[in-house]
Design an enzyme around this catalytic site. Structure first.
Site, PDB file in Angstrom:
ATOM      1  N   TRP A 210       0.822  -1.220   0.000  1.00  0.00           N
ATOM      2  CA  TRP A 210       0.000   0.000   0.000  1.00  0.00           C
ATOM      3  C   TRP A 210       0.851   1.264   0.000  1.00  0.00           C
ATOM      4  O   TRP A 210       0.327   2.374   0.023  1.00  0.00           O
ATOM      5  CB  TRP A 210      -0.961   0.011   1.189  1.00  0.00           C
ATOM      6  CG  TRP A 210      -0.329  -0.379   2.484  1.00  0.00           C
ATOM      7  CD1 TRP A 210       0.297   0.444   3.365  1.00  0.00           C
ATOM      8  CD2 TRP A 210      -0.260  -1.700   3.032  1.00  0.00           C
ATOM      9  NE1 TRP A 210       0.764  -0.283   4.423  1.00  0.00           N
ATOM     10  CE2 TRP A 210       0.426  -1.601   4.255  1.00  0.00           C
ATOM     11  CE3 TRP A 210      -0.710  -2.959   2.597  1.00  0.00           C
ATOM     12  CZ2 TRP A 210       0.678  -2.723   5.056  1.00  0.00           C
ATOM     13  CZ3 TRP A 210      -0.463  -4.065   3.400  1.00  0.00           C
ATOM     14  CH2 TRP A 210       0.216  -3.933   4.612  1.00  0.00           C
ATOM     15  N   ARG A 211       2.181   1.082  -0.022  1.00  0.00           N
ATOM     16  CA  ARG A 211       3.030   2.277  -0.081  1.00  0.00           C
ATOM     17  C   ARG A 211       3.520   2.547  -1.504  1.00  0.00           C
ATOM     18  O   ARG A 211       4.335   3.442  -1.703  1.00  0.00           O
ATOM     19  CB  ARG A 211       4.243   2.094   0.843  1.00  0.00           C
ATOM     20  CG  ARG A 211       3.882   2.217   2.305  1.00  0.00           C
ATOM     21  CD  ARG A 211       5.116   2.172   3.168  1.00  0.00           C
ATOM     22  NE  ARG A 211       4.752   2.323   4.567  1.00  0.00           N
ATOM     23  CZ  ARG A 211       5.529   1.931   5.575  1.00  0.00           C
ATOM     24  NH1 ARG A 211       6.697   1.364   5.329  1.00  0.00           N
ATOM     25  NH2 ARG A 211       5.120   2.102   6.822  1.00  0.00           N
TER      26      ARG A 211
ATOM     27  N   GLU B 147      -5.462   0.856   5.687  1.00  0.00           N
ATOM     28  CA  GLU B 147      -5.592   1.345   7.063  1.00  0.00           C
ATOM     29  C   GLU B 147      -6.724   0.628   7.803  1.00  0.00           C
ATOM     30  O   GLU B 147      -6.612   0.335   8.989  1.00  0.00           O
ATOM     31  CB  GLU B 147      -5.813   2.864   7.096  1.00  0.00           C
ATOM     32  CG  GLU B 147      -4.600   3.683   6.690  1.00  0.00           C
ATOM     33  CD  GLU B 147      -3.372   3.397   7.552  1.00  0.00           C
ATOM     34  OE1 GLU B 147      -3.514   2.924   8.685  1.00  0.00           O
ATOM     35  OE2 GLU B 147      -2.257   3.629   7.061  1.00  0.00           O
TER      36      GLU B 147
ATOM     37  N   GLY C  11     -11.319 -11.094  10.908  1.00  0.00           N
ATOM     38  CA  GLY C  11     -12.124 -10.738  12.082  1.00  0.00           C
ATOM     39  C   GLY C  11     -12.695  -9.326  12.002  1.00  0.00           C
ATOM     40  O   GLY C  11     -12.493  -8.614  11.020  1.00  0.00           O
ATOM     41  N   TYR C  12     -13.420  -8.944  13.045  1.00  0.00           N
ATOM     42  CA  TYR C  12     -14.057  -7.612  13.102  1.00  0.00           C
ATOM     43  C   TYR C  12     -14.768  -7.328  11.767  1.00  0.00           C
ATOM     44  O   TYR C  12     -14.418  -6.413  11.025  1.00  0.00           O
ATOM     45  CB  TYR C  12     -13.031  -6.512  13.397  1.00  0.00           C
ATOM     46  CG  TYR C  12     -12.270  -6.722  14.678  1.00  0.00           C
ATOM     47  CD1 TYR C  12     -12.805  -6.303  15.889  1.00  0.00           C
ATOM     48  CD2 TYR C  12     -11.037  -7.346  14.673  1.00  0.00           C
ATOM     49  CE1 TYR C  12     -12.111  -6.505  17.070  1.00  0.00           C
ATOM     50  CE2 TYR C  12     -10.341  -7.562  15.852  1.00  0.00           C
ATOM     51  CZ  TYR C  12     -10.877  -7.136  17.043  1.00  0.00           C
ATOM     52  OH  TYR C  12     -10.195  -7.332  18.195  1.00  0.00           O
TER      53      TYR C  12
ATOM     54  N   TYR D  39      -8.499   8.043  13.574  1.00  0.00           N
ATOM     55  CA  TYR D  39      -7.209   7.507  13.131  1.00  0.00           C
ATOM     56  C   TYR D  39      -7.156   7.398  11.601  1.00  0.00           C
ATOM     57  O   TYR D  39      -6.234   7.891  10.958  1.00  0.00           O
ATOM     58  CB  TYR D  39      -6.942   6.137  13.774  1.00  0.00           C
ATOM     59  CG  TYR D  39      -5.750   5.483  13.139  1.00  0.00           C
ATOM     60  CD1 TYR D  39      -4.469   5.884  13.473  1.00  0.00           C
ATOM     61  CD2 TYR D  39      -5.909   4.523  12.139  1.00  0.00           C
ATOM     62  CE1 TYR D  39      -3.362   5.336  12.851  1.00  0.00           C
ATOM     63  CE2 TYR D  39      -4.815   3.966  11.504  1.00  0.00           C
ATOM     64  CZ  TYR D  39      -3.552   4.378  11.866  1.00  0.00           C
ATOM     65  OH  TYR D  39      -2.467   3.845  11.228  1.00  0.00           O
TER      66      TYR D  39
ATOM     67  N   ASP E 240      -2.631   6.078  16.734  1.00  0.00           N
ATOM     68  CA  ASP E 240      -3.039   4.720  17.117  1.00  0.00           C
ATOM     69  C   ASP E 240      -2.148   4.241  18.266  1.00  0.00           C
ATOM     70  O   ASP E 240      -1.366   5.021  18.823  1.00  0.00           O
ATOM     71  CB  ASP E 240      -2.974   3.769  15.908  1.00  0.00           C
ATOM     72  CG  ASP E 240      -1.545   3.516  15.467  1.00  0.00           C
ATOM     73  OD1 ASP E 240      -0.631   4.216  15.960  1.00  0.00           O
ATOM     74  OD2 ASP E 240      -1.330   2.610  14.640  1.00  0.00           O
TER      75      ASP E 240
ATOM     76  N   CYS F 263      10.166   1.067  18.305  1.00  0.00           N
ATOM     77  CA  CYS F 263       9.616   1.309  19.647  1.00  0.00           C
ATOM     78  C   CYS F 263       8.492   0.306  19.900  1.00  0.00           C
ATOM     79  O   CYS F 263       7.329   0.658  20.063  1.00  0.00           O
ATOM     80  CB  CYS F 263       9.113   2.752  19.757  1.00  0.00           C
ATOM     81  SG  CYS F 263       8.819   3.236  21.468  1.00  0.00           S
TER      82      CYS F 263
ATOM     83  N   CYS G 282      16.007   0.622  21.509  1.00  0.00           N
ATOM     84  CA  CYS G 282      16.436   2.004  21.747  1.00  0.00           C
ATOM     85  C   CYS G 282      17.802   2.300  21.128  1.00  0.00           C
ATOM     86  O   CYS G 282      18.065   3.434  20.718  1.00  0.00           O
ATOM     87  CB  CYS G 282      16.473   2.295  23.242  1.00  0.00           C
ATOM     88  SG  CYS G 282      14.889   2.005  24.036  1.00  0.00           S
TER      89      CYS G 282
ATOM     90  N   CYS H 164      14.374  10.998  24.416  1.00  0.00           N
ATOM     91  CA  CYS H 164      13.391  10.120  25.040  1.00  0.00           C
ATOM     92  C   CYS H 164      13.571  10.073  26.564  1.00  0.00           C
ATOM     93  O   CYS H 164      14.577   9.575  27.074  1.00  0.00           O
ATOM     94  CB  CYS H 164      13.521   8.719  24.445  1.00  0.00           C
ATOM     95  SG  CYS H 164      12.313   7.579  25.132  1.00  0.00           S
TER      96      CYS H 164
HETATM   97  S1  SF4 Z   1      14.411   5.530  22.720  1.00  0.00           S
HETATM   98 FE1  SF4 Z   1      12.328   5.912  23.426  1.00  0.00          FE
HETATM   99  S2  SF4 Z   1      11.155   6.224  21.551  1.00  0.00           S
HETATM  100 FE2  SF4 Z   1      13.077   5.212  20.973  1.00  0.00          FE
HETATM  101  S3  SF4 Z   1      12.633   3.014  21.032  1.00  0.00           S
HETATM  102 FE3  SF4 Z   1      13.428   3.562  23.046  1.00  0.00          FE
HETATM  103  S4  SF4 Z   1      11.596   3.977  24.253  1.00  0.00           S
HETATM  104 FE4  SF4 Z   1      10.979   4.073  22.108  1.00  0.00          FE
END
Ligand code: SF4
Length: 347
Positions: free
Chosen positions: A28-29, A41, A85-86, A124, A142, A196, A203, A212
């Site tokens: 879809w991109r 979506e 589903g849904y 959304y 979301d 994330c 991270c 963060c």
């Molecule tokens: S640094 Fe913060 S925003 Fe980045 S993955 Fe880790 S928790 Fe998520």
């Protein structure tokens, strides 16, 4: 509104180059056609990308345009949705396609406000389509986006609350980059899906690491905060796999409520013992119980604990339709709660 502004402000600058280098190639991109983006979506709500890709390709092959979807038989739409589903999502998708095709002359609404008027389109989806397809500064908030933002800002407000979502959407909207709104929406989604992640955020490879708060405090998984979950209601059901002359009994569900209008095997509340099950099916003149199986299906708020009886019968009686196993697999739209019994049937 000024609190954490620097963190919000850093998002486009850091995320856009990262997205340019790391975006996954998803079907879809390939373009920004609103019909294709909108279908993706809707399919992606509550469902993982990997699971959606096959459904999306089959759906687009069958209904390549909004007009094709508007003119399709509902049964075909639901059949192609089977397993996702849904099912109200599929019905609303077609209702909205009819509005676009027949009332709006095939022209998609291009603002958040007008998209919100389509059946099944919430904040959304409207935000996603308006930004990705029409370069509007509208956030698509979301679970993925809420997770990133609450971690970055160490925001302990429960994300189930509308007030939290609306506040985060407004703050994001204020930093949407002109000319790159669609990429910014997709970059946020991509970061939540690939970096994330809920249990083990990566991270070390996150472009937002320096901004963060949760990471700085080593409290990544303390966010997002959610309201306590309600216990799922448990319902016991008995499911009848009635077989006469190699055909199995099915019937339609009520037009309202759970799994509305879809096909099902005959079933009743509670767990019946074998002799009561034979009595329940007396109109079909049952001969013997071949098999007894137990299955569990979990809906959003309910858990069905099901006992299934495979029963040979003498009469293919009304009010049921009687179908072969092959027809049940390929022609009838059986939701997963009943589809899981197909492997217990004999061909
Ligand atoms: S640094 Fe913060 S925003 Fe980045 S993955 Fe880790 S928790 Fe998520």
């Amino acid at each position: 509104m000024t609190e954490n502004f620097e963190i919000y402000n850093a998002l486009p600058q850091r995320l856009l180059p990262w997205y340019g280098e790391n975006a996954r190639d998803l079907p879809w991109r390939h373009d920004r056609d609103p019909y294709r983006v909108w279908v993706s979506e809707i399919m992606l709500q509550q469902t993982r990308v990997e699971a959606v890709i096959g459904y999306y390709d089959r759906f687009m092959k069958a209904f390549p345009t909004v007009m094709a979807l508007a003119e399709a038989e509902e049964a075909q739409v639901l059949k192609l949705w089977e397993g996702l589903g849904y099912y109200s999502r599929a019905r609303n998708l077609q209702k909205a396609a009819k509005v676009v095709a027949f009332e709006l002359h095939g022209v998609f609404p291009d603002t958040e406000e007008t998209l919100l008027k389509l059946p099944g389109v919430g904040a959304y989806t409207a935000g996603a389509v308006a930004s990705i397809c029409f370069e509007r500064p509208t956030a698509a908030v979301d679970g993925n986006v809420l997770r990133i933002i609450t971690r970055m800002t160490a925001d302990a407000r429960p994300i189930d609350l509308n007030a939290t979502k609306q506040d985060i959407a407004a703050r994001l909207k204020a930093v949407y980059p002109e000319g790159a709104c669609g990429d910014f929406t997709q970059a946020l989604m991509e970061l939540g899906a690939c970096v994330c992640t809920p249990k083990s955020p990566k991270c070390e490879s996150c472009p937002m690491q320096a901004h963060c708060k949760a990471h700085a405090e080593k409290k990544e998984t303390a966010f997002p905060v959610k309201l306590p979950k309600k216990e799922k209601r448990v319902e016991e059901r008995t499911v009848f796999l009635l077989c006469a002359d190699g055909r199995y009994a099915v019937c339609r569900r009520e037009e309202e409520g759970l799994l509305a209008g879809l096909w099902q095997f005959p079933n009743c509340p509670d767990t019946l013992c074998a002799s009561d099950a034979v009595l329940w099916a007396k109109d079909a003149q049952p001969r013997e119980i071949i098999k007894e199986v137990r299955r569990t299906h979990i809906f959003t708020h309910i858990r069905w604990e099901m006992t299934g009886y495979l029963l040979t019968c003498d009469t293919a009686c009304a009010p049921y339709m009687w179908a072969t196993k092959e027809e049940l697999e390929n022609k009838y739209m059986l939701p997963t709660a009943f589809r899981m019994f197909l492997s217990d049937l004999e061909a």
